[in-house]
Structure formats: structure tokens, C-alpha cells
Write a protein that holds these residues in place. Sequence first.
Motif, PDB file in Angstrom:
ATOM      1  N   CYS A   1      10.000  -3.742 -23.391  1.00 11.61           N
ATOM      2  CA  CYS A   1      10.137  -3.961 -24.924  1.00 11.61           C
ATOM      3  C   CYS A   1      11.403  -3.901 -25.362  1.00 11.61           C
ATOM      4  O   CYS A   1      12.520  -3.113 -24.866  1.00 11.61           O
ATOM      5  CB  CYS A   1       9.387  -2.417 -25.377  1.00 11.61           C
ATOM      6  SG  CYS A   1       9.202  -2.459 -27.057  1.00 11.61           S
ATOM      7  N   GLU A   2      11.626  -5.215 -25.994  1.00  7.42           N
ATOM      8  CA  GLU A   2      12.981  -5.375 -26.471  1.00  7.42           C
ATOM      9  C   GLU A   2      12.895  -5.493 -27.949  1.00  7.42           C
ATOM     10  O   GLU A   2      11.866  -5.853 -28.669  1.00  7.42           O
ATOM     11  CB  GLU A   2      13.351  -6.907 -25.927  1.00  7.42           C
ATOM     12  CG  GLU A   2      13.709  -6.781 -24.871  1.00  7.42           C
ATOM     13  CD  GLU A   2      13.918  -8.426 -24.078  1.00  7.42           C
ATOM     14  OE1 GLU A   2      14.096  -9.386 -24.864  1.00  7.42           O
ATOM     15  OE2 GLU A   2      14.076  -8.584 -22.931  1.00  7.42           O
ATOM     16  N   PHE A   3      13.972  -5.145 -28.685  1.00 12.63           N
ATOM     17  CA  PHE A   3      14.119  -5.169 -30.282  1.00 12.63           C
ATOM     18  C   PHE A   3      14.712  -6.677 -30.429  1.00 12.63           C
ATOM     19  O   PHE A   3      15.677  -6.880 -29.875  1.00 12.63           O
ATOM     20  CB  PHE A   3      15.319  -3.971 -30.525  1.00 12.63           C
ATOM     21  CG  PHE A   3      15.277  -3.882 -31.971  1.00 12.63           C
ATOM     22  CD1 PHE A   3      14.226  -3.242 -32.908  1.00 12.63           C
ATOM     23  CD2 PHE A   3      16.228  -4.339 -32.578  1.00 12.63           C
ATOM     24  CE1 PHE A   3      14.455  -3.095 -33.946  1.00 12.63           C
ATOM     25  CE2 PHE A   3      16.589  -4.412 -33.987  1.00 12.63           C
ATOM     26  CZ  PHE A   3      15.621  -3.674 -34.718  1.00 12.63           C
TER      27      PHE A   3
ATOM     28  N   ARG B   1      11.998  -5.744 -35.220  1.00 15.38           N
ATOM     29  CA  ARG B   1      10.840  -5.312 -34.758  1.00 15.38           C
ATOM     30  C   ARG B   1      11.012  -5.303 -33.271  1.00 15.38           C
ATOM     31  O   ARG B   1      11.674  -6.058 -32.661  1.00 15.38           O
ATOM     32  CB  ARG B   1       9.811  -6.316 -35.219  1.00 15.38           C
ATOM     33  CG  ARG B   1       9.924  -7.650 -34.853  1.00 15.38           C
ATOM     34  CD  ARG B   1       8.849  -8.378 -35.521  1.00 15.38           C
ATOM     35  NE  ARG B   1       7.586  -8.152 -35.335  1.00 15.38           N
ATOM     36  CZ  ARG B   1       6.537  -7.681 -36.304  1.00 15.38           C
ATOM     37  NH1 ARG B   1       6.891  -7.577 -37.434  1.00 15.38           N
ATOM     38  NH2 ARG B   1       5.190  -7.364 -35.903  1.00 15.38           N
ATOM     39  N   TYR B   2      10.223  -4.673 -32.573  1.00 15.45           N
ATOM     40  CA  TYR B   2      10.044  -4.450 -31.060  1.00 15.45           C
ATOM     41  C   TYR B   2       9.238  -5.543 -30.802  1.00 15.45           C
ATOM     42  O   TYR B   2       8.216  -5.946 -31.418  1.00 15.45           O
ATOM     43  CB  TYR B   2       9.461  -3.362 -30.657  1.00 15.45           C
ATOM     44  CG  TYR B   2      10.654  -2.232 -30.944  1.00 15.45           C
ATOM     45  CD1 TYR B   2      11.705  -1.968 -29.945  1.00 15.45           C
ATOM     46  CD2 TYR B   2      10.590  -1.148 -32.130  1.00 15.45           C
ATOM     47  CE1 TYR B   2      12.692  -1.169 -30.139  1.00 15.45           C
ATOM     48  CE2 TYR B   2      12.026  -0.526 -32.148  1.00 15.45           C
ATOM     49  CZ  TYR B   2      12.797  -0.135 -31.041  1.00 15.45           C
ATOM     50  OH  TYR B   2      13.811   0.812 -31.324  1.00 15.45           O
ATOM     51  N   GLU B   3       9.206  -5.999 -29.440  1.00 18.09           N
ATOM     52  CA  GLU B   3       8.391  -6.967 -28.869  1.00 18.09           C
ATOM     53  C   GLU B   3       8.030  -6.583 -27.444  1.00 18.09           C
ATOM     54  O   GLU B   3       9.145  -6.323 -26.827  1.00 18.09           O
ATOM     55  CB  GLU B   3       8.665  -8.339 -29.122  1.00 18.09           C
ATOM     56  CG  GLU B   3       8.872  -8.824 -30.432  1.00 18.09           C
ATOM     57  CD  GLU B   3       9.441 -10.413 -30.333  1.00 18.09           C
ATOM     58  OE1 GLU B   3       9.385 -11.136 -29.170  1.00 18.09           O
ATOM     59  OE2 GLU B   3       9.625 -10.708 -31.402  1.00 18.09           O
TER      60      GLU B   3
ATOM     61  N   ILE C   1       2.614  -1.872 -30.796  1.00 16.36           N
ATOM     62  CA  ILE C   1       3.773  -2.988 -30.861  1.00 16.36           C
ATOM     63  C   ILE C   1       3.126  -4.442 -30.522  1.00 16.36           C
ATOM     64  O   ILE C   1       3.542  -5.211 -31.323  1.00 16.36           O
ATOM     65  CB  ILE C   1       4.940  -2.570 -30.026  1.00 16.36           C
ATOM     66  CG1 ILE C   1       5.729  -1.325 -30.299  1.00 16.36           C
ATOM     67  CG2 ILE C   1       5.857  -3.715 -29.733  1.00 16.36           C
ATOM     68  CD1 ILE C   1       6.642  -0.637 -29.388  1.00 16.36           C
TER      69      ILE C   1
ATOM     70  N   ILE D   1       9.054   4.401 -27.278  1.00 15.84           N
ATOM     71  CA  ILE D   1       9.594   3.272 -27.010  1.00 15.84           C
ATOM     72  C   ILE D   1      10.517   3.227 -26.013  1.00 15.84           C
ATOM     73  O   ILE D   1      10.472   2.444 -24.974  1.00 15.84           O
ATOM     74  CB  ILE D   1      10.135   2.838 -28.439  1.00 15.84           C
ATOM     75  CG1 ILE D   1       8.920   2.669 -29.346  1.00 15.84           C
ATOM     76  CG2 ILE D   1      10.789   1.319 -28.113  1.00 15.84           C
ATOM     77  CD1 ILE D   1       9.597   2.253 -31.176  1.00 15.84           C
TER      78      ILE D   1
ATOM     79  N   THR E   1       7.597  -1.639 -35.585  1.00 17.22           N
ATOM     80  CA  THR E   1       8.799  -0.846 -35.913  1.00 17.22           C
ATOM     81  C   THR E   1       8.607   0.485 -36.080  1.00 17.22           C
ATOM     82  O   THR E   1       7.470   0.853 -36.168  1.00 17.22           O
ATOM     83  CB  THR E   1       9.216  -1.396 -37.486  1.00 17.22           C
ATOM     84  OG1 THR E   1       8.089  -0.992 -38.678  1.00 17.22           O
ATOM     85  CG2 THR E   1       9.387  -2.901 -37.772  1.00 17.22           C
TER      86      THR E   1
END
Length: 97
Positions: free
Chosen positions: A55-57, A69-71, A20, A45, A26
Amino acid sequence: MSISKTKSSFYRRLYVAHLIDQGIATVPALLEYTGMPRRTAQDTIKSLSDLDIVCEFKQAEGERHRSGRYEIQEWGAINKQWIADNLTDIKAVLDYP
């Protein structure tokens, strides 16, 4: 050599967080890159928070449905450089190419 479920689960979380962070961010991209099942990717995730990895979407601008996307926002006590330095071993434990 037998690998414990605890170790493989831990390494899977580290590996997914690393991917990620590297832009494979994704669920479809993770599936294509790793070959892991969708449910495994989604559960992994979701479980990153157990390691204090935040981890945030991030939803794509102007999109109404769930595209984005995730970050990784925070690594907690995890040293992301250690993951990068040990990526070959992590992938070997997980049996990923």
C-alpha cells in the motif's frame, strides 16, 4: 461469541485494504466511513505490509503538503475477491455497520 485479537486484527487489515481499493483511500475518509479511531486507521494501513499487501501513499499532483491518497499496489497472497465475497462476515466480526 468471542473473537480473538488475531482474527479481528487480520480482518481489520483486510477490510481497510478493501476500502482503500474501493476508493475510500484517505485516513479522513476511512474514519468517516468506519468510525474507527485515527490511530487505529493509521496503524492498520502501516501494518498491511505484514500481510505482503503493498500500500503506497500517492501525493496529489502539485501539492506541497501531505495531501493525496493510498493505493493498493499488490495483494500478495491475499485474494481480494474473497474479501468482497465475505464482506458481511468481516464487518460483523469487526462490529462495523
